[in-house]
Scaffold this active site. Sequence first.
Site, PDB file in Angstrom:
ATOM      1  N   LEU A  33     -22.245  29.008  54.858  1.00 20.31           N
ATOM      2  CA  LEU A  33     -22.121  29.484  53.477  1.00 20.31           C
ATOM      3  C   LEU A  33     -20.998  30.496  53.314  1.00 20.31           C
ATOM      4  O   LEU A  33     -20.714  31.290  54.205  1.00 20.31           O
ATOM      5  CB  LEU A  33     -23.451  30.109  53.024  1.00 20.31           C
ATOM      6  CG  LEU A  33     -24.675  29.185  53.081  1.00 20.31           C
ATOM      7  CD1 LEU A  33     -25.907  29.916  52.560  1.00 20.31           C
ATOM      8  CD2 LEU A  33     -24.453  27.900  52.299  1.00 20.31           C
ATOM      9  N   HIS A  37     -20.535  29.224  47.677  1.00 24.13           N
ATOM     10  CA  HIS A  37     -21.958  28.853  47.620  1.00 24.13           C
ATOM     11  C   HIS A  37     -22.769  29.969  46.961  1.00 24.13           C
ATOM     12  O   HIS A  37     -23.660  29.706  46.146  1.00 24.13           O
ATOM     13  CB  HIS A  37     -22.527  28.652  49.028  1.00 24.13           C
ATOM     14  CG  HIS A  37     -21.922  27.526  49.797  1.00 24.13           C
ATOM     15  ND1 HIS A  37     -21.169  27.714  50.920  1.00 24.13           N
ATOM     16  CD2 HIS A  37     -21.993  26.177  49.612  1.00 24.13           C
ATOM     17  CE1 HIS A  37     -20.799  26.555  51.418  1.00 24.13           C
ATOM     18  NE2 HIS A  37     -21.271  25.588  50.633  1.00 24.13           N
ATOM     19  N   GLY A 149     -20.073  22.743  42.873  1.00 29.86           N
ATOM     20  CA  GLY A 149     -18.753  23.334  42.638  1.00 29.86           C
ATOM     21  C   GLY A 149     -17.726  22.282  42.255  1.00 29.86           C
ATOM     22  O   GLY A 149     -17.798  21.137  42.703  1.00 29.86           O
ATOM     23  N   VAL A 178     -14.376  28.725  43.574  1.00 31.64           N
ATOM     24  CA  VAL A 178     -14.157  30.133  43.933  1.00 31.64           C
ATOM     25  C   VAL A 178     -13.037  30.160  44.978  1.00 31.64           C
ATOM     26  O   VAL A 178     -13.025  29.357  45.908  1.00 31.64           O
ATOM     27  CB  VAL A 178     -15.449  30.762  44.493  1.00 31.64           C
ATOM     28  CG1 VAL A 178     -15.216  32.212  44.892  1.00 31.64           C
ATOM     29  CG2 VAL A 178     -16.555  30.684  43.444  1.00 31.64           C
TER      30      VAL A 178
END
Length: 283
Positions: A33, A37, A149, A178
């Site tokens: 992660l 996440h 995502g 991100v």
Amino acid sequence: MKQFTSIAETVDYLNTERERGLMIGFVPTMGALHDGHLSLIKRSKMENDLTVCSIFVNPAQFNNREDLNKYPRTLVYDAKLLLECGCDVLFAPEASAMYPEGETPDIDVDFGMLDKVMEGKFRPGHFKGVAIIVKKLFDIVNPARAYFGKKDYQQLAIIRHMVKTLHLAPEIVACETVREADGLAMSSRNMRLTISERNLAPKIYEVLSKLKAKTGKSTVGELKEWAVKKIQEYPDLRVEYFEIGDKDTLLPLKNLNRKEQAMAFTAVFLGDVRLIDNIELFL
Ligand code: PAF
């Protein structure tokens, strides 16, 4: 945070919580992660009463055994991050539980061209593997909302298509990619980059951003040629594909007449690590 490996215990626990009237948000992952996440977990926490994260490195979606073996597995650290982030339930099953009859994934959904282009073309069978595991996980968790995502944009399109075709209940929530401070899209694969590869990796998004600034002045063919040439100016970057496609059908665009539909997608190798990224060209 509750942590389960057993499917039956997860189903029981979540059934009870659902019967209590709690709305369940779900973030499926393969672990390793990162902040990308965690941003999905945070969004789910804002929009639901209870957030479930699954960690399962799904063999059925790897068309390359070596890639599967090298996929980072960091369950203890991941569990710590999830706890700190306020995740309520971690479901981390064994492969034998998810595939009791072995890995013979099949799913009765026709994805049309969605699983034939770009990732689908270079990773045959990958999206069938993704669809089958996401369907199994949805059956177990039975969430009201599931979070994905936009970095894996084609995966998002595949899942949306499956949900629509099979009339599945979860609302699919698409979340922005991100990025690291230097623009590199966060990915579990980034941790496999050497220092010099990591220094080069942001060039991918740099070229995508510059391409966006150039759109409107050139044809699709010229834009693609320019972008591939720019990325490959760095000998350690190897472009597997670079496409300008429609954001809904994912089919290659011949012109930019419908600007709002245009996205650029790429897959680039740095050594044996394959990174993907994308950008909306006119937004
Ligand atoms: O995006 C991922 O991490 C995986 O493809 C998913 C959706 C968890 C299915 O294994």
